[in-house]
Design a protein around this motif. Structure first.
Motif, PDB file in Angstrom:
ATOM      1  N   VAL A  26      46.539  92.898  43.729  1.00 29.14           N
ATOM      2  CA  VAL A  26      46.870  93.321  41.792  1.00 29.14           C
ATOM      3  C   VAL A  26      48.937  93.412  40.786  1.00 29.14           C
ATOM      4  O   VAL A  26      48.839  93.880  42.214  1.00 29.14           O
ATOM      5  CB  VAL A  26      46.869  95.018  40.855  1.00 29.14           C
ATOM      6  CG1 VAL A  26      47.547  95.056  39.689  1.00 29.14           C
ATOM      7  CG2 VAL A  26      45.420  94.878  41.008  1.00 29.14           C
ATOM      8  N   GLY A  27      48.703  92.422  40.241  1.00 22.99           N
ATOM      9  CA  GLY A  27      50.220  92.140  39.963  1.00 22.99           C
ATOM     10  C   GLY A  27      51.057  93.680  39.030  1.00 22.99           C
ATOM     11  O   GLY A  27      50.678  94.406  39.442  1.00 22.99           O
ATOM     12  N   TYR A  28      51.885  91.883  38.036  1.00 23.26           N
ATOM     13  CA  TYR A  28      52.605  93.442  36.645  1.00 23.26           C
ATOM     14  C   TYR A  28      52.420  93.628  36.111  1.00 23.26           C
ATOM     15  O   TYR A  28      52.932  95.731  35.443  1.00 23.26           O
ATOM     16  CB  TYR A  28      53.326  92.079  36.346  1.00 23.26           C
ATOM     17  CG  TYR A  28      54.649  92.481  35.744  1.00 23.26           C
ATOM     18  CD1 TYR A  28      55.628  93.747  36.039  1.00 23.26           C
ATOM     19  CD2 TYR A  28      54.520  92.354  34.472  1.00 23.26           C
ATOM     20  CE1 TYR A  28      56.295  93.715  35.359  1.00 23.26           C
ATOM     21  CE2 TYR A  28      54.953  92.183  32.862  1.00 23.26           C
ATOM     22  CZ  TYR A  28      55.707  93.047  34.095  1.00 23.26           C
ATOM     23  OH  TYR A  28      57.427  93.204  32.605  1.00 23.26           O
ATOM     24  N   THR A  29      50.904  93.382  35.661  1.00 23.98           N
ATOM     25  CA  THR A  29      50.278  94.564  34.785  1.00 23.98           C
ATOM     26  C   THR A  29      49.237  94.735  34.492  1.00 23.98           C
ATOM     27  O   THR A  29      48.001  94.475  34.301  1.00 23.98           O
ATOM     28  CB  THR A  29      50.262  93.594  33.421  1.00 23.98           C
ATOM     29  OG1 THR A  29      49.775  92.056  33.496  1.00 23.98           O
ATOM     30  CG2 THR A  29      51.292  93.011  32.578  1.00 23.98           C
ATOM     31  N   PRO A  30      48.759  95.898  35.727  1.00 28.02           N
ATOM     32  CA  PRO A  30      47.261  96.572  35.955  1.00 28.02           C
ATOM     33  C   PRO A  30      47.105  96.924  34.838  1.00 28.02           C
ATOM     34  O   PRO A  30      45.549  96.686  34.813  1.00 28.02           O
ATOM     35  CB  PRO A  30      47.955  98.385  36.995  1.00 28.02           C
ATOM     36  CG  PRO A  30      49.255  97.374  37.359  1.00 28.02           C
ATOM     37  CD  PRO A  30      49.737  96.392  36.137  1.00 28.02           C
ATOM     38  N   HIS A  31      47.682  97.494  33.412  1.00 29.47           N
ATOM     39  CA  HIS A  31      46.643  97.904  32.610  1.00 29.47           C
ATOM     40  C   HIS A  31      45.486  96.574  32.163  1.00 29.47           C
ATOM     41  O   HIS A  31      45.090  97.297  31.429  1.00 29.47           O
ATOM     42  CB  HIS A  31      46.943  99.484  31.201  1.00 29.47           C
ATOM     43  CG  HIS A  31      48.257  97.885  30.673  1.00 29.47           C
ATOM     44  ND1 HIS A  31      49.895  97.299  31.191  1.00 29.47           N
ATOM     45  CD2 HIS A  31      48.232  97.242  29.448  1.00 29.47           C
ATOM     46  CE1 HIS A  31      49.772  96.767  30.443  1.00 29.47           C
ATOM     47  NE2 HIS A  31      49.153  96.464  29.154  1.00 29.47           N
ATOM     48  N   LYS A  32      46.396  95.865  32.870  1.00 27.94           N
ATOM     49  CA  LYS A  32      45.349  93.937  31.856  1.00 27.94           C
ATOM     50  C   LYS A  32      44.618  93.737  32.873  1.00 27.94           C
ATOM     51  O   LYS A  32      43.774  93.783  32.430  1.00 27.94           O
ATOM     52  CB  LYS A  32      46.751  92.917  31.216  1.00 27.94           C
ATOM     53  CG  LYS A  32      47.197  94.107  30.232  1.00 27.94           C
ATOM     54  CD  LYS A  32      48.562  92.689  29.411  1.00 27.94           C
ATOM     55  CE  LYS A  32      48.741  92.615  28.251  1.00 27.94           C
ATOM     56  NZ  LYS A  32      49.702  92.335  27.993  1.00 27.94           N
ATOM     57  N   GLU A  33      45.011  93.706  33.988  1.00 24.04           N
ATOM     58  CA  GLU A  33      44.074  93.016  34.988  1.00 24.04           C
ATOM     59  C   GLU A  33      42.639  93.747  35.295  1.00 24.04           C
ATOM     60  O   GLU A  33      41.987  92.935  35.759  1.00 24.04           O
ATOM     61  CB  GLU A  33      45.493  92.449  36.361  1.00 24.04           C
ATOM     62  CG  GLU A  33      46.411  92.246  36.265  1.00 24.04           C
ATOM     63  CD  GLU A  33      47.399  91.960  36.950  1.00 24.04           C
ATOM     64  OE1 GLU A  33      47.309  91.889  38.624  1.00 24.04           O
ATOM     65  OE2 GLU A  33      48.715  91.880  36.977  1.00 24.04           O
ATOM     66  N   ILE A  34      42.822  94.995  35.609  1.00 23.81           N
ATOM     67  CA  ILE A  34      41.892  96.146  35.840  1.00 23.81           C
ATOM     68  C   ILE A  34      42.205  97.187  35.204  1.00 23.81           C
ATOM     69  O   ILE A  34      42.317  98.115  35.238  1.00 23.81           O
ATOM     70  CB  ILE A  34      41.894  96.605  37.205  1.00 23.81           C
ATOM     71  CG1 ILE A  34      43.186  96.809  37.769  1.00 23.81           C
ATOM     72  CG2 ILE A  34      41.342  95.409  38.148  1.00 23.81           C
ATOM     73  CD1 ILE A  34      43.585  98.207  38.943  1.00 23.81           C
TER      74      ILE A  34
END
Length: 263
Positions: free
Chosen positions: A232-240
């Motif tokens: 997971v990258g820079y924006t966990p709240h958007k990615e997962i």
């Protein structure tokens, strides 16, 4: 949530404030370097519902629907100044118990606020925040600036920030790419954080390494937990979003239990 513009010490700030729950703390969302309230999408509402807490999201000056910055020039302590402004905002809205959720620059501002105003902050969620400058951060900002110059990024940002985009991007990139900012460091403040901390970081974050997490949790005085997410990258709240929502819900509920015990 319905939004409105309020005046905080002469700064016209856009806020969305849902105050539905009596005797419950307010979760305050602090956006990233190119973000705004709108870009949190439905995450704040979902966290409010899951935790039965009030929620405040706001656009810093120069972002989203807030009024423009007076200048793109920033001093090394610009995030410390933003923490002071957040404290003014909490005073304006008479919020005495806040749980901060900050992403990137917002995460750093959350840490600084928790250290400077511990009487107000009952918990902090720091997602992809920074406490010092790394080479990977400088490269990430440089790559973002190239994308801004060579892709349709300006047009996409204009959808959320209107005609403030150029100044906003210049303010962010110039300070982070300057030589004098390489020595910026807030580790000395962290010992003053006495409330619980959750640090969320994607292992594939292109703006920071896990050293940001490890050094932060080792220096705070309150309880601290890290939540490191592989792939997971820079924006966990958007990615997962579901994974982050579950984790932050658990953290917030523990904070609210601790607040109730103290009352």
């Amino acid at each position: 949530m319905e939004g409105r513009i309020i005046d905080v010490n002469g700064k016209k700030i856009y806020i969305e404030y849902n105050k539905s729950f009596i005797n419950k703390p307010t979760i305050v969302f602090l956006h990233d370097s190119l973000g705004c309230t709108q870009l949190w999408r439905d995450f704040p509402a979902k966290l409010a519902e899951a935790t039965q807490c009030n929620v405040l999201a706001y656009d810093r000056l120069g972002y989203g629907k807030s009024f423009p910055m007076s200048t793109h020039e920033r001093k090394n302590d610009y995030m410390e100044s933003e923490a002071d402004h957040l404290n003014d905002l909490l005073n304006e809205l008479d919020i005495k118990e806040a749980i901060l959720f900050g992403h990137s620059d917002g995460g750093t501002i959350a840490l600084i606020t928790a250290s400077k105003y511990p009487e107000k902050v009952k918990g902090t969620i720091c997602e992809a925040g920074h406490i010092f400058v790394e080479d990977i951060t400088v490269k990430g900002v440089s790559d973002a600036l190239k994308a801004y110059e060579k892709t349709d990024l300006p047009e996409r940002l204009r959808k959320y920030h209107g005609d403030k985009v150029e100044m906003m991007v210049k303010a962010w990139t110039e300070i982070w790419l300057s030589d004098h900012f390489r020595n910026w460091n807030i580790e000395y403040l962290l010992k003053n954080i006495i409330s619980p901390l959750l640090f969320i970081q994607g292992e594939a974050d292109v703006y920071g390494t896990l050293a940001q997490v490890e050094k932060t949790i080792s220096r705070v005085s309150g309880s601290a937990e890290k939540f490191i997410i592989p792939n997971v990258g820079y924006t966990p709240h958007k990615e997962i979003p579901d994974v982050v929502l579950n984790k932050t819900t658990e953290f917030v509920k523990n904070c609210t239990v601790n607040i109730s015990v103290c009352l």
